[in-house]
Design a protein around this motif. Structure first.
Motif, mmCIF file in Angstrom:
data_model
loop_
_atom_site.group_PDB
_atom_site.id
_atom_site.type_symbol
_atom_site.label_atom_id
_atom_site.label_comp_id
_atom_site.label_asym_id
_atom_site.label_seq_id
_atom_site.Cartn_x
_atom_site.Cartn_y
_atom_site.Cartn_z
ATOM 1 N N ARG A 40 -4.020 -2.291 103.961
ATOM 2 C CA ARG A 40 -2.795 -1.518 103.812
ATOM 3 C C ARG A 40 -1.613 -2.454 103.602
ATOM 4 N NH1 ARG A 40 -2.092 2.547 108.450
ATOM 5 N NH2 ARG A 40 -1.201 0.790 109.579
ATOM 6 N N PHE A 41 -0.735 -2.064 102.669
ATOM 7 C CA PHE A 41 0.427 -2.874 102.315
ATOM 8 C C PHE A 41 1.716 -2.147 102.691
ATOM 9 C CE2 PHE A 41 -3.156 -3.667 99.567
ATOM 10 C CZ PHE A 41 -3.276 -5.042 99.581
ATOM 11 N N SER A 42 2.827 -2.853 102.568
ATOM 12 C CA SER A 42 4.102 -2.288 103.021
ATOM 13 C C SER A 42 4.586 -1.160 102.122
ATOM 14 C CB SER A 42 5.168 -3.381 103.110
ATOM 15 O OG SER A 42 5.322 -4.027 101.852
ATOM 16 N N ASP A 43 4.259 -1.208 100.820
ATOM 17 C CA ASP A 43 4.651 -0.123 99.927
ATOM 18 C C ASP A 43 3.684 -0.042 98.751
ATOM 19 O OD1 ASP A 43 5.546 -1.989 97.858
ATOM 20 O OD2 ASP A 43 7.319 -2.315 99.088
ATOM 21 N N SER A 44 3.846 0.990 97.947
ATOM 22 C CA SER A 44 2.921 1.238 96.839
ATOM 23 C C SER A 44 3.042 0.196 95.733
ATOM 24 C CB SER A 44 3.183 2.628 96.258
ATOM 25 O OG SER A 44 4.523 2.734 95.809
ATOM 26 N N GLU A 45 4.229 -0.356 95.545
ATOM 27 C CA GLU A 45 4.416 -1.362 94.495
ATOM 28 C C GLU A 45 3.612 -2.626 94.799
ATOM 29 O OE1 GLU A 45 8.054 -3.884 92.347
ATOM 30 O OE2 GLU A 45 8.488 -2.279 93.785
ATOM 31 N N ILE A 46 3.647 -3.070 96.058
ATOM 32 C CA ILE A 46 2.882 -4.252 96.455
ATOM 33 C C ILE A 46 1.385 -3.967 96.373
ATOM 34 C CG2 ILE A 46 2.357 -5.791 98.385
ATOM 35 C CD1 ILE A 46 5.251 -5.566 99.244
ATOM 36 N N ALA A 47 0.986 -2.763 96.774
ATOM 37 C CA ALA A 47 -0.429 -2.379 96.686
ATOM 38 C C ALA A 47 -0.912 -2.410 95.237
ATOM 39 C CB ALA A 47 -0.632 -0.991 97.294
ATOM 40 N N GLY A 48 -0.085 -1.905 94.328
ATOM 41 C CA GLY A 48 -0.447 -1.928 92.917
ATOM 42 C C GLY A 48 -0.546 -3.345 92.375
ATOM 43 N N LYS A 49 0.331 -4.230 92.813
ATOM 44 C CA LYS A 49 0.299 -5.630 92.375
ATOM 45 C C LYS A 49 -0.974 -6.312 92.862
ATOM 46 C CE LYS A 49 2.330 -9.197 90.448
ATOM 47 N NZ LYS A 49 2.616 -9.267 88.999
ATOM 48 N N PHE A 50 -1.376 -6.024 94.104
ATOM 49 C CA PHE A 50 -2.603 -6.612 94.631
ATOM 50 C C PHE A 50 -3.817 -6.170 93.805
ATOM 51 C CE2 PHE A 50 -6.387 -6.200 97.314
ATOM 52 C CZ PHE A 50 -6.530 -7.504 97.760
ATOM 53 N N LYS A 51 -3.878 -4.880 93.481
ATOM 54 C CA LYS A 51 -5.011 -4.380 92.693
ATOM 55 C C LYS A 51 -5.032 -5.022 91.313
ATOM 56 C CE LYS A 51 -7.352 -0.173 91.220
ATOM 57 N NZ LYS A 51 -7.342 1.313 91.183
ATOM 58 N N GLU A 52 -3.862 -5.211 90.734
ATOM 59 C CA GLU A 52 -3.761 -5.847 89.423
ATOM 60 C C GLU A 52 -4.295 -7.281 89.456
ATOM 61 O OE1 GLU A 52 -0.152 -7.510 86.593
ATOM 62 O OE2 GLU A 52 0.196 -5.701 87.764
ATOM 63 N N LYS A 53 -3.880 -8.050 90.449
ATOM 64 C CA LYS A 53 -4.338 -9.434 90.581
ATOM 65 C C LYS A 53 -5.825 -9.489 90.905
ATOM 66 C CE LYS A 53 -0.535 -11.645 89.779
ATOM 67 N NZ LYS A 53 -0.421 -12.572 88.615
ATOM 68 N N PHE A 54 -6.286 -8.539 91.704
ATOM 69 C CA PHE A 54 -7.716 -8.468 92.050
ATOM 70 C C PHE A 54 -8.540 -8.258 90.786
ATOM 71 C CE2 PHE A 54 -11.618 -6.891 93.868
ATOM 72 C CZ PHE A 54 -11.695 -7.485 95.119
ATOM 73 N N TYR A 95 -2.984 -15.663 94.313
ATOM 74 C CA TYR A 95 -2.054 -14.624 94.761
ATOM 75 C C TYR A 95 -2.161 -14.521 96.278
ATOM 76 C CZ TYR A 95 0.296 -10.074 95.126
ATOM 77 O OH TYR A 95 1.157 -9.058 95.451
ATOM 78 N N ALA A 96 -1.033 -14.229 96.940
ATOM 79 C CA ALA A 96 -1.021 -14.093 98.393
ATOM 80 C C ALA A 96 -0.004 -13.025 98.783
ATOM 81 C CB ALA A 96 -0.674 -15.430 99.053
ATOM 82 N N ILE A 97 -0.395 -12.189 99.748
ATOM 83 C CA ILE A 97 0.494 -11.121 100.208
ATOM 84 C C ILE A 97 0.116 -10.745 101.643
ATOM 85 C CG2 ILE A 97 -0.957 -9.263 99.327
ATOM 86 C CD1 ILE A 97 2.904 -9.354 99.428
ATOM 87 N N ARG A 98 1.118 -10.475 102.464
ATOM 88 C CA ARG A 98 0.885 -10.079 103.855
ATOM 89 C C ARG A 98 0.441 -8.619 103.896
ATOM 90 N NH1 ARG A 98 3.779 -8.227 108.511
ATOM 91 N NH2 ARG A 98 3.197 -9.368 110.404
ATOM 92 N N SER A 99 -0.575 -8.344 104.715
ATOM 93 C CA SER A 99 -1.118 -6.986 104.788
ATOM 94 C C SER A 99 -1.837 -6.789 106.119
ATOM 95 C CB SER A 99 -2.079 -6.735 103.624
ATOM 96 O OG SER A 99 -3.131 -7.678 103.661
ATOM 97 N N SER A 125 -2.755 1.744 100.084
ATOM 98 C CA SER A 125 -3.934 1.270 100.798
ATOM 99 C C SER A 125 -5.154 1.379 99.892
ATOM 100 C CB SER A 125 -4.141 2.097 102.071
ATOM 101 O OG SER A 125 -5.284 1.667 102.769
ATOM 102 N N TRP A 126 -6.028 0.345 99.953
ATOM 103 C CA TRP A 126 -7.239 0.324 99.141
ATOM 104 C C TRP A 126 -8.470 0.187 100.029
ATOM 105 C CZ3 TRP A 126 -5.910 1.991 94.656
ATOM 106 C CH2 TRP A 126 -4.704 1.600 94.067
ATOM 107 N N ALA A 156 -3.286 -12.091 102.961
ATOM 108 C CA ALA A 156 -4.484 -11.986 102.115
ATOM 109 C C ALA A 156 -4.280 -12.874 100.898
ATOM 110 C CB ALA A 156 -4.712 -10.539 101.696
ATOM 111 N N ARG A 157 -5.227 -13.798 100.677
ATOM 112 C CA ARG A 157 -5.068 -14.762 99.581
ATOM 113 C C ARG A 157 -6.286 -14.754 98.662
ATOM 114 N NH1 ARG A 157 -4.137 -20.363 102.159
ATOM 115 N NH2 ARG A 157 -5.692 -19.568 103.630
ATOM 116 N N LEU A 158 -6.005 -14.775 97.377
ATOM 117 C CA LEU A 158 -7.042 -14.945 96.366
ATOM 118 C C LEU A 158 -7.076 -16.419 96.002
ATOM 119 C CD1 LEU A 158 -6.170 -11.828 94.187
ATOM 120 C CD2 LEU A 158 -8.156 -12.077 95.692
ATOM 121 N N LEU A 159 -8.185 -17.096 96.310
ATOM 122 C CA LEU A 159 -8.300 -18.543 96.152
ATOM 123 C C LEU A 159 -9.303 -18.890 95.057
ATOM 124 C CD1 LEU A 159 -8.478 -19.563 99.939
ATOM 125 C CD2 LEU A 159 -6.459 -19.472 98.477
ATOM 126 N N LYS A 160 -8.891 -19.777 94.161
ATOM 127 C CA LYS A 160 -9.760 -20.223 93.064
ATOM 128 C C LYS A 160 -10.146 -21.669 93.270
ATOM 129 C CE LYS A 160 -9.891 -20.727 88.022
ATOM 130 N NZ LYS A 160 -9.125 -20.584 86.758
#
Length: 216
Positions: free
Chosen positions: A162-176, A66-70, A141-142, A97-101
């Protein structure tokens, strides 16, 4: 006629168009003389030759989960407050921010580079014990704590992302959280392998002791 009539100045008229100017005629080129517009065919060899270098990033054997700008912050002392114990939130940079496997051992890490300099600003393993908490009640923000290795030394660091909106923040936490579950399985497999290796070593040692006793 009166004197005032005789001394009145004539009115000037403004031209409606600019006067035409004939373009200069090009001088004829004499026979045997080369034109200055002729292209140069000269070639220049560079004094220093630079060879292409294959740069390794250390990410060649990893896939992006997963990858997202923050925007990333760290909680610590500033340069002026070093040694005082006074800590504040400091911006570390903006980037992806990237989650790498890892393709071989399956471990997952969080890696982020500053988008202008490409400097690593966060690099830590996704430990199943990490808990992402809201930052001051914000829904985009987390905050969490982890052992970071971005500077080459393993240092426990408090991060805020910190992310651009709450939806993206929630997606990051889910993937984390998904990556944490995968890491639990990886670590459990390592523990099982270590236990098996320990049992095999104990059996070998017991066999060796029995053999020695038998020889005695």
């Amino acid at each position: 006629k009166t004197m005032s009539e005789d001394t009145t100045a004539p009115k000037e008229t403004t031209p409606t168009t600019a006067p035409e100017v004939e373009p200069p005629t090009k001088a004829p080129v004499e026979s045997g003389e080369k034109s200055t517009e002729e292209e140069s065919t000269a070639t220049f060899t560079p004094v220093v030759k630079l060879d292409e270098v294959d740069v390794k990033t250390g990410e060649e054997d990893e896939e992006v989960v997963y990858a997202i700008r923050s925007k990333l912050f760290v909680f610590g002392e500033t340069l002026l407050d070093q040694g005082t114990g006074n800590k504040t939130w400091k911006e570390r940079g903006i980037g992806e921010a990237r989650l790498l496997k890892h393709s071989e051992h399956g471990k997952i890490r969080l890696l982020m580079r500053q988008e202008k300099t490409m400097k690593v600003i966060v690099n830590h393993v996704i430990d199943p014990r990490i808990r992402l908490e809201p930052n001051a009640g914000s829904d985009r923000s987390w905050v969490w704590s982890a052992f970071d290795f971005s500077d080459g030394d393993l240092i426990e660091t408090v991060f805020a992302m910190r992310f651009s909106d709450s939806e993206i923040a929630g997606k990051f936490k889910e993937k984390f959280a998904e990556c944490q579950k995968l890491m639990e399985a990886v670590l459990a497999g390592e523990d099982a392998a270590d236990q098996t290796a320990g049992d095999q070593a104990a059996e070998a040692l017991g066999s060796l002791t029995t053999t020695e006793n038998a020889d005695a």
